[in-house]
Design an enzyme around this catalytic site. Sequence first.
Site, PDB file in Angstrom:
ATOM      1  N   HIS A 186      46.897  86.813  -5.962  1.00 33.48           N
ATOM      2  CA  HIS A 186      46.062  86.673  -4.775  1.00 33.48           C
ATOM      3  C   HIS A 186      44.950  85.648  -5.005  1.00 33.48           C
ATOM      4  CE1 HIS A 186      42.590  87.813  -2.272  1.00 33.48           C
ATOM      5  NE2 HIS A 186      43.527  87.898  -1.336  1.00 33.48           N
TER       6      HIS A 186
ATOM      7  N   MET B 278      47.128  91.900   5.417  1.00 30.12           N
ATOM      8  CA  MET B 278      47.580  93.032   6.230  1.00 30.12           C
ATOM      9  C   MET B 278      48.498  93.922   5.388  1.00 30.12           C
ATOM     10  SD  MET B 278      48.113  91.242   9.880  1.00 30.12           S
ATOM     11  CE  MET B 278      49.212  90.038   9.202  1.00 30.12           C
TER      12      MET B 278
ATOM     13  N   SER C  30      26.216  53.230  20.028  1.00 27.99           N
ATOM     14  CA  SER C  30      26.608  54.034  18.877  1.00 27.99           C
ATOM     15  C   SER C  30      26.048  55.434  19.103  1.00 27.99           C
ATOM     16  CB  SER C  30      26.039  53.427  17.594  1.00 27.99           C
ATOM     17  OG  SER C  30      26.342  54.260  16.503  1.00 27.99           O
TER      18      SER C  30
ATOM     19  N   LYS D 285      56.820  85.436   8.671  1.00 29.59           N
ATOM     20  CA  LYS D 285      57.749  86.146   7.797  1.00 29.59           C
ATOM     21  C   LYS D 285      59.055  86.438   8.537  1.00 29.59           C
ATOM     22  CE  LYS D 285      55.613  89.054   5.111  1.00 29.59           C
ATOM     23  NZ  LYS D 285      54.799  90.273   4.985  1.00 29.59           N
TER      24      LYS D 285
ATOM     25  N   TYR E   7      35.234  52.934  16.717  1.00 32.55           N
ATOM     26  CA  TYR E   7      35.107  53.271  15.295  1.00 32.55           C
ATOM     27  C   TYR E   7      34.315  54.553  15.092  1.00 32.55           C
ATOM     28  CZ  TYR E   7      30.303  51.541  15.466  1.00 32.55           C
ATOM     29  OH  TYR E   7      28.983  51.378  15.776  1.00 32.55           O
TER      30      TYR E   7
ATOM     31  N   ARG F  69      58.174  80.811   2.741  1.00 29.82           N
ATOM     32  CA  ARG F  69      57.222  80.151   3.635  1.00 29.82           C
ATOM     33  C   ARG F  69      56.812  78.847   2.974  1.00 29.82           C
ATOM     34  NH1 ARG F  69      52.916  84.772   2.333  1.00 29.82           N
ATOM     35  NH2 ARG F  69      52.573  84.232   0.171  1.00 29.82           N
TER      36      ARG F  69
ATOM     37  N   ARG G 134      56.920  95.734   7.248  1.00 27.88           N
ATOM     38  CA  ARG G 134      56.094  94.626   6.739  1.00 27.88           C
ATOM     39  C   ARG G 134      55.380  93.891   7.865  1.00 27.88           C
ATOM     40  NH1 ARG G 134      60.357  91.004   3.580  1.00 27.88           N
ATOM     41  NH2 ARG G 134      58.461  90.296   2.507  1.00 27.88           N
TER      42      ARG G 134
ATOM     43  N   CYS H 287      27.860  57.300  14.692  1.00 27.63           N
ATOM     44  CA  CYS H 287      27.312  57.372  13.350  1.00 27.63           C
ATOM     45  C   CYS H 287      26.676  58.751  13.261  1.00 27.63           C
ATOM     46  CB  CYS H 287      26.292  56.269  13.115  1.00 27.63           C
ATOM     47  SG  CYS H 287      24.957  56.256  14.307  1.00 27.63           S
TER      48      CYS H 287
ATOM     49  N   GLY I 281      48.397  88.831   1.882  1.00 25.23           N
ATOM     50  CA  GLY I 281      47.831  90.092   1.430  1.00 25.23           C
ATOM     51  C   GLY I 281      46.765  90.694   2.327  1.00 25.23           C
TER      52      GLY I 281
HETATM   53  P1  ADP Z   1      52.789  90.294   1.922  1.00 27.05           P
HETATM   54  O1  ADP Z   1      52.784  89.712   3.283  1.00 27.05           O
HETATM   55  O2  ADP Z   1      51.500  90.895   1.531  1.00 27.05           O
HETATM   56  O3  ADP Z   1      53.394  89.374   0.913  1.00 27.05           O
HETATM   57  P2  ADP Z   1      55.341  91.629   2.049  1.00 27.05           P
HETATM   58  O4  ADP Z   1      55.722  92.183   3.350  1.00 27.05           O
HETATM   59  O5  ADP Z   1      55.927  90.336   1.668  1.00 27.05           O
HETATM   60  O6  ADP Z   1      53.759  91.577   1.990  1.00 27.05           O
HETATM   61  O7  ADP Z   1      55.670  92.710   0.960  1.00 27.05           O
HETATM   62  C1  ADP Z   1      55.217  92.608  -0.338  1.00 27.05           C
HETATM   63  C2  ADP Z   1      56.333  92.757  -1.325  1.00 27.05           C
HETATM   64  O8  ADP Z   1      57.057  93.944  -1.100  1.00 27.05           O
HETATM   65  C3  ADP Z   1      57.389  91.668  -1.248  1.00 27.05           C
HETATM   66  O9  ADP Z   1      57.020  90.567  -1.986  1.00 27.05           O
HETATM   67  C4  ADP Z   1      58.577  92.334  -1.867  1.00 27.05           C
HETATM   68  O10 ADP Z   1      58.572  92.187  -3.246  1.00 27.05           O
HETATM   69  C5  ADP Z   1      58.387  93.777  -1.502  1.00 27.05           C
HETATM   70  N1  ADP Z   1      59.298  94.093  -0.407  1.00 27.05           N
HETATM   71  C6  ADP Z   1      59.102  93.972   0.915  1.00 27.05           C
HETATM   72  N2  ADP Z   1      60.202  94.325   1.600  1.00 27.05           N
HETATM   73  C7  ADP Z   1      61.121  94.663   0.687  1.00 27.05           C
HETATM   74  C8  ADP Z   1      62.466  95.106   0.774  1.00 27.05           C
HETATM   75  N3  ADP Z   1      63.091  95.243   1.937  1.00 27.05           N
HETATM   76  N4  ADP Z   1      63.109  95.369  -0.378  1.00 27.05           N
HETATM   77  C9  ADP Z   1      62.492  95.222  -1.560  1.00 27.05           C
HETATM   78  N5  ADP Z   1      61.227  94.814  -1.704  1.00 27.05           N
HETATM   79  C10 ADP Z   1      60.546  94.545  -0.587  1.00 27.05           C
HETATM   80 MG    MG Z   2      55.104  88.606   0.798  1.00 30.89          MG
END
Ligand code: ADP
Ligand code: MG
Length: 916
Positions: free
Chosen positions: A481, A120, A807, A38, A894, A359, A109, A874, A118
């Site tokens: 998810h 963490m 083999s 990220k 092979y 990503r 984050r 094999c 999702g």
């Molecule tokens: P995950 O790794 O579970 O996707 P994120 O860190 O991406 O978690 O956060 C989940 C959501 O929170 C993001 O998709 C976004 O919509 C919202 N979010 C995160 N940071 C910001 C921010 N700086 N401003 C607005 N929304 C945010």
């Molecule tokens: Mg996210």
Amino acid sequence: MPTREISNRKSGPKQFIYTFSGGRAEGDASMKNLLGGKGANLAEMANIGLPVPPGFTLSTEVCTWYYEHGQTYPDGLFEEEIPRALATIEEALGRKFGDPGNPLLISVRSGARASMPGMMDTILNLGLNEQTVAGLARKSGNPRFAWDCYRRFVQMYGDVVLGLKPADKKQKDPFEEILEARKHALGIKVDTEFSTEDLQEIVGHYKAAILDKTGRSFPDDPHEQLRGAIGAVFESWNNERAIIYRRLNHIPGYWGTACNVQAMVFGNMGEDCGTGVAFTRDAATGKNIFYGEFLMNAQGEDVVAGTRTPLDISQLKEENPEIYRQLDDIRATLEKHYRDMMDIEFTIENNILFMLQCRVGKRTGPAALKIAVDMFKEGLIDEKEAILRIEPEQLNQLLRPVFDVREKQAAVQSGRLLATGLNAGPGAATGKICFNATDAAERNRRGEPVILVRIETSPEDIKGMAVSEGILTERGGMTSHAALVARQMGKVCVVGCGALSIDYQNAEMRIDGSDVVLHEGDDLSLDGTTGEVIAGSLPTRNSEIIEVLVDGTRKPEDAPSWEVYNQLMLWADRYRRLQIRANADQPDQAAVALTFGAEGIGLCRTEHMFFGGERIQAMREMILADDLEERNTAISKLLPYQREDFYGLFKTMGSHPVTIRLLDPPLHEFLPHSDEEIMRLAIGMGKPYEHVKERIAALHEFNPMLGLRGCRLGILHPEITIMQVQAIMEAACQLRQEGLEVVPEIMVPLVSTLKELEITAEIIHKTARSVIAEQWIGVKYLVGTMIEVPRAAITSAEIATAADFFSYGTNDLTQMTLGMSRDDSGQFLPTYQQHDIFPRNPFESIDIDGVGRLITLSASEGRSVKPDLKLGICGEHGGDPASVEFCHKTGLNYVSCSPYRVPVARLAAARAALLG
Ligand code: ADP
Ligand code: MG
Ligand code: MG
């Protein structure tokens, strides 16, 4: 302004923080190990001029430090470095963290090297307290919005940092309870209907609940909040669901997570605000269309959580054409820049677009193939890259069965179609309904196929998803998810099936508009390709590619997936150096193997030829014969059958090599067990029942897998070897006469000493020579051995003197090296896996450090005596991508696998060649 390097006692000066802001960043996409996926991609997006809210990343090294130093931080991190980095954000935006006049709010984050969707934690709207919330209300002119943020913040912080979120899914989240109660009392359905006063009241209840449950009041100091949130993000690396996810995906625990701190942008400020997630192409089919979902006046998790049903991205085009155009431009920019299909998260604040994440997008097998081939055609990637884009197992998804169209039609016509949801994971699945992960795991342990049915899934459900044939959810979209994780696992998945009403309490589900009620344990079928949910179980049929290649019931031009498959296989064959053979005993299996691209047969198990009709009778007579004469009579009955078998197999394979293993299994496997069968056999043989029964009893072995089997059979009873070799050579001679050049490879099983092989080889050569002399025609043949006993592997230099090829029989070699029966290992291997005793199940993927070393040793010993010794494997491992890679590296000629795994092995071999 770059952050200064800070020093710590242990490893000297080190940069722990990397900023990104307005068009420039200290990091970039190549720094995933340090910044997490990220953080690295936020930096990359900032660098290429995309609108990213400013922020900074605490590197994964901070996480490692945290765990290595008893959950503490490097000196000066909170006193100097974080304030300095925060100042860069404050400067860029003209707001101040904790300032009641114009407060800066941030998100904290998580984000590891590999995406763990999702698993963490993330905390939004951090920096609010009674003073700053008032400031935010004043500054934005929107008190309702300010209190909506505060409400969300206290809830998230309470759940994640203060640990109020119940670990057990069956217990309710205290905040959700308060929220639901308020909604109920006010008679409203969605959060957006709460007034400012409602929200203030809810925040009050939240804080009271926190004081009540933790004995401490909610922290007001923004810096204290930040410290807590960072700690929670690092702690979340080791929560239970993250650990399970890592185990399933082979992600090592020492990587740690990075932590991103970023200025908030607000999608919940009104109707010109919103938030969404999208894929730059369709992640289910691979079609080149923009695929996404969004919600107006919403924040963060609202879209993926499935609490409100999001709208299709095409609707944004109508609602806000300008923002859509910008987003579509970004879609093109990202695809060009990353040369891949991307998964993006965005937020619109007062008609201004912000990018919050990107990503490389997870995709189904069919989508992976289509995207790779399309991107090659579009000139974005070359063919090598196209090959590397596809995991061999993804290819396997295209070969998996689908529902039989007619059977499904009949089911639909008879009213069994219950509902239709979104087709998130293609394929056909039939199984028993389970409403939670624990029940799913339990049923799976009993060997029953499972369909996991959930209102929505969350990371706690992955254990259950992993053991299910298919996953069905009531809520959530294509980016939920459930959809994401199912695609990654290659599971059949239908999401957002709004017509269901699932009742966990009573373990049942109803279908809206009908009186159908389904209970736990009922049969259910999911068509992940169309999204259909069908009551009862349904038979499946072959996929498009199988219909083209194997059944011949579909023309290639009517099978779009065949075209991409074929293109990919052509590329794979260009780069791989390993040959791919198949394990097959019958002409029809051999024909299938050929259509999948097999270049020979690496293992023909002759024992499978002795079971049908009269053959088993003759076989039993041979085994139970009282003297040589009787044995020869029985054997002469078997000879024509064997000759016919080999003739068919050789003819199908044409000039491709065919390896035939001499009789291998313990003899008792062929003998009758019930009294009735024994009686029938005795009558057939014209012998007394008692006598036959005694002979059978005499053949009893305590440990048959280590008893009279393999080459030991032919050493005790050379007649068996003679008959088999005679049949092989006569068939080969006959085909030679018909103008076909066949080169049989005769393989001796279970050899452990040179002498065993020499004795057997002499019988083989003598027999072969006499057939050739008799038939007046020259046929070339090879004599080789299986290496499946550790002693043979260790003494390979000696054994090679009597062998044209080796083999590696990796099934037996694994059993004997580990002293572990494959058939009994189900008892303990699951527990072993929990303890990480083997990185993978050693019967699925070669135990490289043990069995692999024996193979490497044997290969080099063997080739030291005979440089052109032909080497192959094999056994089940031949179709396992990691094992194929190992064979490539070891320099084998092979691998041989089951016919249906041949395409996977071809791709795996090409990838190994390109990566090696
Ligand atoms: P995950 O790794 O579970 O996707 P994120 O860190 O991406 O978690 O956060 C989940 C959501 O929170 C993001 O998709 C976004 O919509 C919202 N979010 C995160 N940071 C910001 C921010 N700086 N401003 C607005 N929304 C945010
Ligand atoms: Mg996210
Ligand atoms: Mg064996």
